[in-house]
Each structure stands twice: as structure tokens, then as C-alpha cells.
Design a protein around this motif. Structure first.
Motif, PDB file in Angstrom:
ATOM      1  N   GLY B  37       0.651  -1.248  -0.036  1.00 42.38           N
ATOM      2  CA  GLY B  37      -0.029   0.038   0.147  1.00 42.38           C
ATOM      3  C   GLY B  37       0.984   1.192   0.088  1.00 42.38           C
ATOM      4  O   GLY B  37       0.213   2.427   0.190  1.00 42.38           O
ATOM      5  N   LYS B  40       3.392   1.599  -4.931  1.00 44.68           N
ATOM      6  CA  LYS B  40       4.274   1.069  -5.863  1.00 44.68           C
ATOM      7  C   LYS B  40       3.400   0.885  -7.119  1.00 44.68           C
ATOM      8  O   LYS B  40       3.907   1.189  -8.436  1.00 44.68           O
ATOM      9  CB  LYS B  40       5.099  -0.524  -5.445  1.00 44.68           C
ATOM     10  CG  LYS B  40       5.681  -0.223  -4.377  1.00 44.68           C
ATOM     11  CD  LYS B  40       6.570  -1.550  -4.305  1.00 44.68           C
ATOM     12  CE  LYS B  40       5.508  -2.683  -3.676  1.00 44.68           C
ATOM     13  NZ  LYS B  40       4.976  -2.173  -2.450  1.00 44.68           N
ATOM     14  N   SER B  41       2.405   0.249  -7.317  1.00 41.13           N
ATOM     15  CA  SER B  41       1.490  -0.421  -8.364  1.00 41.13           C
ATOM     16  C   SER B  41       1.085   1.074  -8.927  1.00 41.13           C
ATOM     17  O   SER B  41       0.886   1.149 -10.257  1.00 41.13           O
ATOM     18  CB  SER B  41       0.504  -1.178  -7.912  1.00 41.13           C
ATOM     19  OG  SER B  41       1.216  -2.593  -7.433  1.00 41.13           O
ATOM     20  N   THR B  42       0.668   1.887  -8.102  1.00 35.81           N
ATOM     21  CA  THR B  42      -0.204   3.028  -8.515  1.00 35.81           C
ATOM     22  C   THR B  42       0.916   3.696  -9.403  1.00 35.81           C
ATOM     23  O   THR B  42       0.680   4.396 -10.461  1.00 35.81           O
ATOM     24  CB  THR B  42      -0.638   4.055  -7.340  1.00 35.81           C
ATOM     25  OG1 THR B  42      -1.085   3.239  -6.176  1.00 35.81           O
ATOM     26  CG2 THR B  42      -1.098   5.463  -7.738  1.00 35.81           C
ATOM     27  N   GLU B  81       0.557  -6.047 -11.777  1.00 36.86           N
ATOM     28  CA  GLU B  81       0.502  -6.742 -10.629  1.00 36.86           C
ATOM     29  C   GLU B  81      -0.410  -7.936 -10.608  1.00 36.86           C
ATOM     30  O   GLU B  81       0.217  -9.193 -10.429  1.00 36.86           O
ATOM     31  CB  GLU B  81      -0.111  -5.870  -9.502  1.00 36.86           C
ATOM     32  CG  GLU B  81       0.113  -6.532  -7.932  1.00 36.86           C
ATOM     33  CD  GLU B  81      -0.049  -5.477  -7.032  1.00 36.86           C
ATOM     34  OE1 GLU B  81      -0.831  -4.501  -7.354  1.00 36.86           O
ATOM     35  OE2 GLU B  81       0.477  -5.992  -5.769  1.00 36.86           O
TER      36      GLU B  81
HETATM   37  N1  LIG Z   1      -8.466   2.914  -7.414  1.00 41.27           N
HETATM   38  C1  LIG Z   1      -8.206   3.271  -6.205  1.00 41.27           C
HETATM   39  N2  LIG Z   1      -8.679   4.098  -5.627  1.00 41.27           N
HETATM   40  C2  LIG Z   1      -8.873   4.271  -4.222  1.00 41.27           C
HETATM   41  N3  LIG Z   1      -7.268   4.056  -3.829  1.00 41.27           N
HETATM   42  C3  LIG Z   1      -6.641   3.493  -4.068  1.00 41.27           C
HETATM   43  C4  LIG Z   1      -6.671   2.758  -5.773  1.00 41.27           C
HETATM   44  N4  LIG Z   1      -5.672   2.057  -6.092  1.00 41.27           N
HETATM   45  C5  LIG Z   1      -4.848   2.301  -5.140  1.00 41.27           C
HETATM   46  N5  LIG Z   1      -5.317   3.022  -3.993  1.00 41.27           N
HETATM   47  C6  LIG Z   1      -4.645   3.194  -2.652  1.00 41.27           C
HETATM   48  O1  LIG Z   1      -3.391   3.846  -2.937  1.00 41.27           O
HETATM   49  C7  LIG Z   1      -2.384   3.216  -2.184  1.00 41.27           C
HETATM   50  C8  LIG Z   1      -1.301   2.506  -2.764  1.00 41.27           C
HETATM   51  O2  LIG Z   1      -1.662   1.139  -3.338  1.00 41.27           O
HETATM   52  P1  LIG Z   1      -0.628   0.458  -4.291  1.00 41.27           P
HETATM   53  O3  LIG Z   1      -1.350  -0.577  -5.224  1.00 41.27           O
HETATM   54  O4  LIG Z   1       0.024   1.444  -5.353  1.00 41.27           O
HETATM   55  O5  LIG Z   1       0.139  -0.215  -3.328  1.00 41.27           O
HETATM   56  P2  LIG Z   1       1.465  -1.123  -3.448  1.00 41.27           P
HETATM   57  O6  LIG Z   1       2.788  -0.385  -3.077  1.00 41.27           O
HETATM   58  O7  LIG Z   1       1.630  -1.549  -4.960  1.00 41.27           O
HETATM   59  O8  LIG Z   1       1.092  -2.293  -2.656  1.00 41.27           O
HETATM   60  P3  LIG Z   1       1.426  -3.801  -2.760  1.00 41.27           P
HETATM   61  O9  LIG Z   1       2.708  -3.988  -2.323  1.00 41.27           O
HETATM   62  O10 LIG Z   1       0.434  -4.484  -1.693  1.00 41.27           O
HETATM   63  O11 LIG Z   1       1.251  -4.330  -3.876  1.00 41.27           O
HETATM   64  C9  LIG Z   1      -3.219   2.136  -1.221  1.00 41.27           C
HETATM   65  O12 LIG Z   1      -3.524   2.820   0.067  1.00 41.27           O
HETATM   66  C10 LIG Z   1      -4.559   1.682  -1.941  1.00 41.27           C
HETATM   67  O13 LIG Z   1      -5.784   1.696  -1.193  1.00 41.27           O
END
Ligand SMILES: Nc1ncnc2c1ncn2[C@@H]1O[C@H](COP(=O)(O)OP(=O)(O)OP(=O)(O)O)[C@@H](O)[C@H]1O
Ligand SMILES: [Mg+2]
Lengths: 257, 304
Positions: B37, B40-42, B81
Motif C-alpha cells: 500500500g 508502487k503499483s499506482t 500486478e
Molecule cells: N483505485 C483506487 N482507489 C482508491 N485508492 C486506491 C486505488 N488504487 C490504489 N489505492 C490506494 O493507494 C495506495 C497505494 O496502492 P498501491 O497498489 O500502489 O500499493 P503497492 O505499493 O503496490 O502495494 P502492494 O505491495 O500491496 O502491491 C493504497 O493505500 C491503496 O489503497
């Protein structure tokens, strides 16, 4: 584009979408004449004892025209329902489940994806409409009499088919806007039936796609003079719906949760 | 190759990215790490042109992601992902369909090459609906590389993979490096980062907190402790003597392992070694303790 079309055909076959739709048309095409000839009179007789044969004939209609008009109506009402909910996942599901992410990253163009869907399922529905009308013509002819000219039957089948292409486009547009399959189904039906009632109430059918349905159920020997106008307007509306779909896709964010 | 400055991303009510800045050079292998969270994916979705930044600049290749009409204009390979496929298509059909986006001919050779590269040659004709999570992941990697892109972005490429699959992914990334490709990948397996990355970016709650070449990061985080094993276990007397040496701040003797904390790793190291040699004490091992990336990561994420 060829590959997109191939993909949609595979989808239609492997997810049984073509089969469900075809059986839907076939069901009404074959059952409607049988219902009118055998089952409805029995039901009426049991409900209204002592009803005369003439009265029955007037209520149910015993001509091929009456049977085929009823079939056209059934396809418009119940058929639209079946189509809307069979195809509501066509694009909404793809957006929701992110199956379009990889194709888009690989360079698939939105226009190709959308047009392939409309071409494949529009053509299928056009074919099924035509085949359905011919089968209905055959059955109602056998059970009643061949009153209608085959040309007007073919024309009506094709007009209904063009309407179905419009319905397919409507499904695709709502799918892209709302991204939820079931809601897409409902919105498609609401707009299709809404236009039909507005057209009827304001008597502007010839300016709306629903005019095709009205015209198709008349099986006229000579088509209405406004038919060409109705057809062009329908094609115009289809193009506008496609444009809205593409604009919406271009602005879309992908791979969301 | 990739330049990100002050990237922000707001979802309806949630501020997911609060200023990401990152730099990836051509030919670099970039490891992107951060807790669940952290964003990264964002970030990677924005790099792939799939989602739009709320503010900030993001250049991928030569293109600004805010100024493209279609994600594929970036010409990158992207593994999401959680890659999703049409369950009613076979692995071969999917690659065939995706290849056709950029070339008119079916390239049977290329598709089969990709399938065997990711170890799916035996499953090529099976419908993807029946694939396991790891098989889908492998197919996803194949799709990311099918057009032979210069920049490859992989979001957790080794998740769901068996040990062999994981080392395959590392081999694959090294192959890509040898071909001169630029690779950005996110992962939770820090030993993988340590094995293949040139540069590391650590993000926490939507901010880039550290971005450095891996070697620098490790060097900066060296703990000044020498772990020494002698032939004969050290006694208290020896421990006390070492403690008196110049520069030594602390000595511990646990399980026959002497651990000496020093002030200057180079000078004090030499001094320690000299002492043992002078005393004619046989040494079995003499090592500067290395912090692994795991420790560094936890320090960085929690410390700042
Ligand atoms: N479409 C969306 N709407 C609302 N919040 C979102 C959305 N996509 C991601 N988030 C929020 O943005 C934050 C970052 O999410 P992200 O998926 O980028 O994390 P991550 O680093 O890839 O995590 P992981 O290691 O679990 O894959 C999280 O708190 C998530 O809930
Ligand atoms: Mg993630």
C-alpha cells in the motif's frame, strides 16, 4: 482489426453467446405460431366458457400477418431483454476485470476493439433476425396460410436486424460509461424502451430507431416512404454512440481496483 | 530513460502518491521497494500510461505520459500486478492476438520462443481459464516482452512463482540487462533486489524516501562491527585487552564469536588484525558485518 474480429467470434462461440441468442430467436419464431394456433385458444376457452370461434379468432388473430406481428413484438420486448442481459458483459466486464489492460499495452486501438464487438455481434443479431423471421414465416404459413410476400418478410427481418445493431451499440456505449454489466443491461433496456414510447407518444417514430421495429411489424408490400429517413437516422445514431464510446475510452483510467 | 518529478496521485478521497521523484538511466536495473500500500503499483500504472497523474511530470522514454493518446505510444513492456487474460483463449491464442497489435503476420516462431522462455510450451494450447496463478504470471511476463521493448516495467514479477520460477525471473532480468534494456521492477523479495539491481528506490506512504545505487546504499549502511572467530575461544582476559585497544568502543563475546565495534572501519580493522597477529592467535574468520537490504529497508522505512 481482423484479429479483434477473430477474438470476438471466439468469445461468441466459446462463451455460448451466439448459441443463447440464436436459441432466443428460434424459440419465439417457432413457439409463437404454435401458441396462437393451439395453446391460446385452449386457455381462452377454459377462462371464458362458451366463447365462439369467431370471437376467439378476432382476439388472437388467425392470419399470418397477426402471428408474425406478434412475433416481431415479442422479439422487440422479450428478445431485447435477452439480448441486453446476454451481451451486457461485452465490454463492461472487460473494463471491470481489467482484461483489456494487456491488449491496450500491446498496442490494440480502441476503435478496433469496439468496432470488432459491434461488427461481430451486430452481424450475428442481423443474421438471427433474418433467420428468425424466415422460420416464423415458415411455421405461421404451415399452421395458418401463406398470406405475406417473402420479400416483405425478408425486409422486416433485415429492419429488425438493423435495430439490433443499434441495440448492440447501445450496450457497448453504456458498458463503457457505467462499467458494470447488470447496470449496463438495465440502462440499455431503459433507453431502448424509452425511445420506443417517446416515439409512439409524440408520433415521431420515423425519426427514431424504434421506427424500424414499427415498420418491420407491418410487413407492408410497399414500405413507408419515410423508411430511408428512419434508416439513415438510425445509422447516424449508431455512429454517434460509437463516437461517444471512443471518446470515453480515450479518457479512461485502466487497471483500477 | 525514466524521469519522474513530484508525481502526485489522488483517488477520490485518498492521496496515494505525495511526490514521487525517480530517475532511471538507460540500461539500468531499478528495484522498486516499499511496504504494502505504499504506492508502487499506482506509480507503475502511471509509468505505463494506464492511469493519469494528478500532478507532476513523468517522462518515459522520450514521451510525457500526460501527453499521449494511447498507452502503447510509450513502447514499453508492462506486467501488471495481477495480469488478467481471457479465460476462453489458449496461451498461444492470447500471444497471437497481442502480437497482431503491432504486426500483421502471425509470428509463430516468436510466440513459441516466448512460451518456452517462460516455461509454458507444454501448456500452449490449454485455455488460460484453467491456469494456476503462477502460470498466469509466467504468461504475463511473456506478454510484457512480446514486442521486444526497450523499457520493461514489471510489477512484482516473481509473486506467485515457485523457487525455480523466481530464479527464472532473475535470469530473465539479467538477460534483459545484457541486451541493454532498462528494467524497473517492484518486489518484496529484497534478496532478489540485492542480486540483480543497479539502483534501488524505496518508497513509503507515497513518497520516495531513498533513491541510490545499490552499492552506495549498502556502503552507507555498513555497521562498524567486526565479527571474529579465533581458533581457540577467547577468554575474558583477551576480551578486556581488546577493549583497551585504540578506536574500539565495545567488545562482545557470544558463542565464541568476538564482535568488536570500531570507530574507523579501515584503521581500526588493521589495528585489530595486527593485534591478533602480534599475539600469534590463529584466526578462523575475520569479517566486517554487512547489513543486508532487509535491515536497511526496515531502518529507512521506519526511521524517516
Ligand atoms: N483505485 C483506487 N482507489 C482508491 N485508492 C486506491 C486505488 N488504487 C490504489 N489505492 C490506494 O493507494 C495506495 C497505494 O496502492 P498501491 O497498489 O500502489 O500499493 P503497492 O505499493 O503496490 O502495494 P502492494 O505491495 O500491496 O502491491 C493504497 O493505500 C491503496 O489503497
Ligand atoms: Mg502493488
Amino acid at each position: 482489426m481482423i484479429q479483434d474480429i477473430k477474438k470476438e467470434i471466439l468469445y461468441g462461440l466459446r462463451s455460448y453467446r451466439f448459441l443463447i441468442l440464436f436459441v432466443g430467436f428460434l424459440f419465439f419464431a417457432m413457439l409463437d405460431p404454435v401458441m396462437t394456433k393451439f395453446i391460446m385458444p385452449e386457455i381462452m376457452k377454459s377462462q371464458v366458457p362458451g366463447i365462439t370461434q369467431e370471437a376467439l379468432g378476432q382476439m388472437l388473430g388467425t392470419s399470418q400477418l397477426a402471428v408474425m406481428s406478434a412475433y416481431m413484438n415479442d422479439i422487440f420486448q422479450i428478445g431485447s431483454l435477452i439480448i441486453a442481459f446476454t451481451l451486457c458483459r461485452l465490454i463492461a466486464q472487460e473494463i471491470r476485470e481489467n482484461t483489456l489492460v494487456l491488449p491496450i499495452c500491446s498496442g490494440k486501438q480502441f476503435a478496433g476493439i469496439v468496432l470488432a464487438k459491434i461488427i461481430v455481434f451486430g452481424t450475428a443479431l442481423l443474421l438471427f433476425s433474418l433467420i428468425g423471421a424466415l422460420i416464423n414465416y415458415l411455421y405461421s404459413g404451415i399452421l395458418f396460410s401463406y398470406d405475406l410476400s417473402i420479400i416483405s418478410v425478408v425486409r422486416s427481418g433485415l429492419l429488425q436486424g438493423v435495430y439490433m445493431v443499434f441495440l448492440t451499440t447501445l450496450i457497448v456505449m453504456w458498458g463503457v460509461i457505467i462499467k458494470k454489466p447488470i447496470a449496463t443491461g438495465f440502462l440499455t433496456l431503459a433507453s431502448a424502451f424509452g425511445l420506443y414510447f417517446i416515439g409512439g407518444a409524440l408520433q415521431i417514430d420515423s425519426y427514431l430507431p424504434s421506427g424500424l421495429i414499427k415498420e418491420a411489424s407491418l410487413f407492408a408490400v410497399i414500405p413507408a416512404s419515410t423508411l430511408l429517413q428512419t434508416l439513415s437516422i438510425t445509422v447516424g445514431i449508431i455512429l454517434v454512440l460509437i463516437a461517444v464510446t471512443l471518446i470515453r475510452l480515450k479518457k479512461m483510467e485502466w487497471n483500477e481496483r | 530513460m525514466i524521469q519522474v518529478t513530484e508525481l502526485h496521485k489522488k483517488f477520490k478521497t485518498f492521496h496515494a502518491l505525495k511526490g514521487i521523484t525517480m530517475h532511471v538511466k538507460k540500461g539500468e536495473i531499478y528495484g522498486f521497494i516499499g511496504k504494502n500500500g505504499s504506492g508502487k503499483s499506482t506509480t507503475m500504472n502511471i509509468l505505463a500510461g494506464l492511469s493519469h497523474p494528478s500532478s507532476g511530470k513523468c517522462i518515459v522514454g522520450e514521451k510525457d505520459v500526460s501527453k499521449i493518446d494511447h498507452p502503447s505510444e510509450l513502447n514499453i513492456g508492462y506486467l501488471p500486478e495481477d495480469p488478467k487474460f481471457y479465460p476462453w483463449m489458449s496461451a498461444f491464442e492470447i500471444l497471437d492476438y497481442l502480437v497482431s497489435a503491432k504486426s500483421n503476420r502471425t509470428n509463430k516462431g516468436r510466440i513459441n520462443e516466448m512460451l518456452s522462455w517462460v516455461g509454458l510450451e507444454d501448456a500452449a494450447q490449454r485455455h488460460v481459464g484453467g491456469f494456476s496463478r503462477g502460470m498466469k504470471q509466467r504468461l504475463g511476463i511473456a506478454t510484457a516482452l512480446i514486442h521486444n521493448p526497450e523499457i520493461v516495467i514489471l510489477d512484482e514479477p516473481s509473486s506467485a512463482l515457485d523457487p525455480e520460477g523466481r530464479s527464472d525471473v532473475l535470469r530473465l532480468i539479467t538477460d534483459l540487462k545484457q541486451m541493454g534494456k532498462t528494467v524497473v521492477f517492484s518486489t518484496h523479495i529484497l534478496s532478489d533486489v540485492q542480486k540483480v539491481c543497479d539502483k534501488v528506490g524505496i518508497i513509503a506512504t507515497g513518497r520516495m524516501i531513498t533513491e541510490k545505487p545499490l552499492s552506495e546504499l549498502i556502503k552507507e549502511n555498513i555497521v562498524p562491527i567486526y565479527d571474529i572467530k579465533l581458533k581457540l575461544p577467547a577468554d575474558t582476559e583477551l576480551t578486556e585487552k581488546i577493549k583497551e585497544l585504540e578506536g574500539i568502543t565495545r567488545v562482545e563475546n557470544i558463542n565464541d564469536m568476538l564482535s568488536a565495534t570500531v570507530t574507523d572501519t579501515d584503521k581500526d580493522g588493521v589495528r585489530l588484525m595486527q593485534y591478533f597477529t602480534d599475539q600469534k592467535l590463529a584466526i578462523r574468520s575475520f569479517e566486517l558485518r554487512k547489513n543486508n537490504l532487509e535491515d536497511i529497508f526496515i531502518q529507512e522505512v521506519n526511521g524517516k
